[in-house]
Every structure is written in C-alpha cells, then in structure tokens.
Design a protein around this motif. Structure first.
Motif, PDB file in Angstrom:
ATOM      1  N   GLN A  61       8.901  -4.817   6.482  1.00  6.31           N
ATOM      2  CA  GLN A  61       8.914  -3.580   5.712  1.00  6.31           C
ATOM      3  C   GLN A  61      10.126  -2.749   6.117  1.00  6.31           C
ATOM      4  N   LEU A  62      10.908  -3.267   7.071  1.00  4.64           N
ATOM      5  CA  LEU A  62      12.035  -2.522   7.622  1.00  4.64           C
ATOM      6  C   LEU A  62      13.381  -3.159   7.341  1.00  4.64           C
ATOM      7  N   GLY A  63      13.396  -4.309   6.653  1.00  5.59           N
ATOM      8  CA  GLY A  63      14.644  -4.974   6.339  1.00  5.59           C
ATOM      9  C   GLY A  63      15.292  -5.662   7.519  1.00  5.59           C
ATOM     10  N   LYS A  64      14.507  -5.983   8.545  1.00  6.04           N
ATOM     11  CA  LYS A  64      15.016  -6.710   9.701  1.00  6.04           C
ATOM     12  C   LYS A  64      13.989  -7.711  10.179  1.00  6.04           C
ATOM     13  N   VAL A  65      14.424  -8.570  11.097  1.00  8.93           N
ATOM     14  CA  VAL A  65      13.548  -9.641  11.573  1.00  8.93           C
ATOM     15  C   VAL A  65      12.384  -9.104  12.393  1.00  8.93           C
ATOM     16  N   GLY A  66      12.615  -8.188  13.285  1.00  4.81           N
ATOM     17  CA  GLY A  66      11.551  -7.649  14.129  1.00  4.81           C
ATOM     18  C   GLY A  66      11.193  -8.601  15.254  1.00  4.81           C
ATOM     19  N   SER A  67       9.934  -8.700  15.574  1.00  2.00           N
ATOM     20  CA  SER A  67       9.449  -9.572  16.641  1.00  2.00           C
ATOM     21  C   SER A  67       9.235 -10.973  16.091  1.00  2.00           C
ATOM     22  N   LEU A  68       9.623 -11.980  16.865  1.00  2.00           N
ATOM     23  CA  LEU A  68       9.380 -13.377  16.495  1.00  2.00           C
ATOM     24  C   LEU A  68       8.304 -13.948  17.412  1.00  2.00           C
ATOM     25  N   ILE A  69       7.290 -14.534  16.802  1.00  2.00           N
ATOM     26  CA  ILE A  69       6.188 -15.138  17.544  1.00  2.00           C
ATOM     27  C   ILE A  69       6.001 -16.562  17.040  1.00  2.00           C
ATOM     28  N   GLN A  70       5.964 -17.517  17.965  1.00  2.00           N
ATOM     29  CA  GLN A  70       5.696 -18.908  17.591  1.00  2.00           C
ATOM     30  C   GLN A  70       4.210 -19.181  17.764  1.00  2.00           C
ATOM     31  N   VAL A  71       3.614 -19.794  16.744  1.00  2.44           N
ATOM     32  CA  VAL A  71       2.196 -20.145  16.778  1.00  2.44           C
ATOM     33  C   VAL A  71       2.092 -21.656  16.707  1.00  2.44           C
ATOM     34  N   SER A  72       1.375 -22.230  17.658  1.00  2.00           N
ATOM     35  CA  SER A  72       1.159 -23.669  17.648  1.00  2.00           C
ATOM     36  C   SER A  72      -0.297 -23.946  17.998  1.00  2.00           C
ATOM     37  N   MET A  73      -0.697 -25.196  17.732  1.00  4.84           N
ATOM     38  CA  MET A  73      -2.067 -25.584  17.999  1.00  4.84           C
ATOM     39  C   MET A  73      -2.086 -27.066  18.349  1.00  4.84           C
ATOM     40  N   ILE A 122       0.856  -1.178   0.000  1.00  6.40           N
ATOM     41  CA  ILE A 122       0.000   0.000   0.000  1.00  6.40           C
ATOM     42  C   ILE A 122       0.896   1.233   0.000  1.00  6.40           C
ATOM     43  N   ASP A 123       0.552   2.238  -0.776  1.00  5.54           N
ATOM     44  CA  ASP A 123       1.314   3.490  -0.848  1.00  5.54           C
ATOM     45  C   ASP A 123       2.778   3.261  -1.199  1.00  5.54           C
ATOM     46  N   GLY A 124       3.064   2.220  -1.993  1.00  2.00           N
ATOM     47  CA  GLY A 124       4.423   1.969  -2.446  1.00  2.00           C
ATOM     48  C   GLY A 124       5.383   1.475  -1.381  1.00  2.00           C
ATOM     49  N   ILE A 125       4.863   0.977  -0.265  1.00  2.00           N
ATOM     50  CA  ILE A 125       5.729   0.469   0.806  1.00  2.00           C
ATOM     51  C   ILE A 125       6.214  -0.924   0.429  1.00  2.00           C
ATOM     52  N   ARG A 126       7.530  -1.072   0.359  1.00  2.00           N
ATOM     53  CA  ARG A 126       8.128  -2.357   0.007  1.00  2.00           C
ATOM     54  C   ARG A 126       7.968  -3.332   1.171  1.00  2.00           C
ATOM     55  N   THR A 127       7.452  -4.495   0.850  1.00  2.00           N
ATOM     56  CA  THR A 127       7.262  -5.532   1.859  1.00  2.00           C
ATOM     57  C   THR A 127       7.917  -6.812   1.358  1.00  2.00           C
ATOM     58  N   ASP A 128       8.826  -7.360   2.158  1.00  2.00           N
ATOM     59  CA  ASP A 128       9.507  -8.609   1.830  1.00  2.00           C
ATOM     60  C   ASP A 128       8.847  -9.744   2.600  1.00  2.00           C
ATOM     61  N   LEU A 129       8.543 -10.826   1.893  1.00  2.00           N
ATOM     62  CA  LEU A 129       7.950 -12.008   2.514  1.00  2.00           C
ATOM     63  C   LEU A 129       8.832 -13.211   2.212  1.00  2.00           C
ATOM     64  N   LEU A 130       9.007 -14.061   3.214  1.00  2.00           N
ATOM     65  CA  LEU A 130       9.828 -15.254   3.082  1.00  2.00           C
ATOM     66  C   LEU A 130       9.125 -16.407   3.785  1.00  2.00           C
ATOM     67  N   ILE A 131       9.078 -17.562   3.134  1.00  2.00           N
ATOM     68  CA  ILE A 131       8.570 -18.794   3.751  1.00  2.00           C
ATOM     69  C   ILE A 131       9.720 -19.797   3.684  1.00  2.00           C
ATOM     70  N   GLN A 132      10.116 -20.320   4.844  1.00  2.00           N
ATOM     71  CA  GLN A 132      11.213 -21.288   4.891  1.00  2.00           C
ATOM     72  C   GLN A 132      10.802 -22.454   5.790  1.00  2.00           C
ATOM     73  N   PRO A 133      10.492 -23.613   5.183  1.00  2.00           N
ATOM     74  CA  PRO A 133      10.130 -24.769   6.005  1.00  2.00           C
ATOM     75  C   PRO A 133      11.362 -25.473   6.568  1.00  2.00           C
ATOM     76  N   PHE A 134      11.234 -25.971   7.771  1.00  2.00           N
ATOM     77  CA  PHE A 134      12.244 -26.805   8.424  1.00  2.00           C
ATOM     78  C   PHE A 134      11.550 -28.090   8.858  1.00  2.00           C
ATOM     79  N   ALA A 135      12.303 -29.060   9.298  1.00  2.00           N
ATOM     80  CA  ALA A 135      11.732 -30.349   9.681  1.00  2.00           C
ATOM     81  C   ALA A 135      10.717 -30.219  10.818  1.00  2.00           C
TER      82      ALA A 135
END
Length: 155
Positions: free
Chosen positions: A35-47, A13-26
């Motif tokens: 949008q900032l070129g860094k990892v930021g906050s990491l949150i684990q989601v489980s169910m 939106i409004d030309g904001i560059r957004t990088d998305l990455l999907i990396q599966p592990f075992a």
C-alpha cells in the motif's frame, strides 16, 4: 499446479490503493502486497514436504473461505523488519495465509507435489494503534479483502 504471473491494483478499504503481484520462479514464488509503493518486509514461508495440506478452511464474516495455515509452517524474515510486535504478528499472519492460498490454488489437496517456498513482501499503511491486543476491525477487513483478491488472482 501452474501459477502464472499476475498483478492487480485495487482499492481495498476506505479507498486505500493496494498493489498485488504474483511472480513464480523455478524454486520459489514471490508475492508482493503493498500500500506504500515499496517492497517492505520480506518473509519466506516454507513447509516440510511430509505435511499434508488441506484446502478446506473457515469462512470469514463475509462468507469467503480461507484455508487454514498448517502449524508446521516455517517463517523466516529475509529483509526488513516491522517496527512493532503488533506489525510483526500482522506480517506473519499475511505471509502464512498467502503461502497457504498459493499451495491450495485450484482447490486441490497437496501432498508434496509443488511445495515451493513462498516469499511475501508486505508494506501496509499503519492502522490507528489500539490499546487492546489483537487486530482492529480495519486490519481484519483489509486482510480479508486482500486475501479475496489474491485468491481470485490464483484462479
């Protein structure tokens, strides 16, 4: 369900560059949204594997259907923290929806076959603070467009 490594760089939106990455592990799946070129906050989601997950959901204003995150999701902050309650809520919303999209990839209902935890890294530009509660229109548009791109990466 086989999830492949994938990455995309889009202007949301409004030309904001957004990088998305999907990396599966075992044992987990890592998804980065920045949008900032860094990892930021990491949150684990489980169910718990006993919870059934339906891939049907509610359509947003643009007609894209997002599967509804189940109430049994467990969110655990791993690294970093949001600077406000508003950002914590926004990050939790992103993490829950990303994990639900991952688990529902392919349009199948999962009864417990591949329920790897999903770790979501989130680093978003700050939106203009508003006095009212909830998310502003820019945050909503950014969220829906980001989820649309992520869903297309999972196909």
């Amino acid at each position: 369900m086989l999830i492949n490594s994938s990455q995309a760089c889009v202007e949301i939106i409004d030309g904001i560059r957004t990088d998305l990455l999907i990396q599966p592990f075992a044992d987990r799946i890592f998804v980065q949204i920045t949008q900032l070129g860094k990892v930021g906050s990491l949150i684990q989601v489980s169910m718990p594997s006993t919870v059934l997950l339906a891939s049907n959901g509610v359509s947003d204003s643009s007609g894209h259907a997002l599967p509804a995150p189940p109430a049994a999701l467990q969110l655990m902050p791993l690294f970093g923290s949001a600077s406000s309650e508003h950002l914590r809520s926004l990050h939790s919303l992103y993490a829950a929806q990303v994990a639900t999209l991952i688990w529902c990839a392919g349009g199948h209902t999962l009864g417990g076959s591949d329920r790897r935890s999903v770790i979501v890294g989130i680093a978003l530009r700050r939106s203009t603070p508003t006095v009212e509660e909830g998310f502003d229109e820019h945050e909503r548009k950014t969220f829906h467009e980001t989820m649309r791109v992520l869903a297309s990466m999972l196909k």
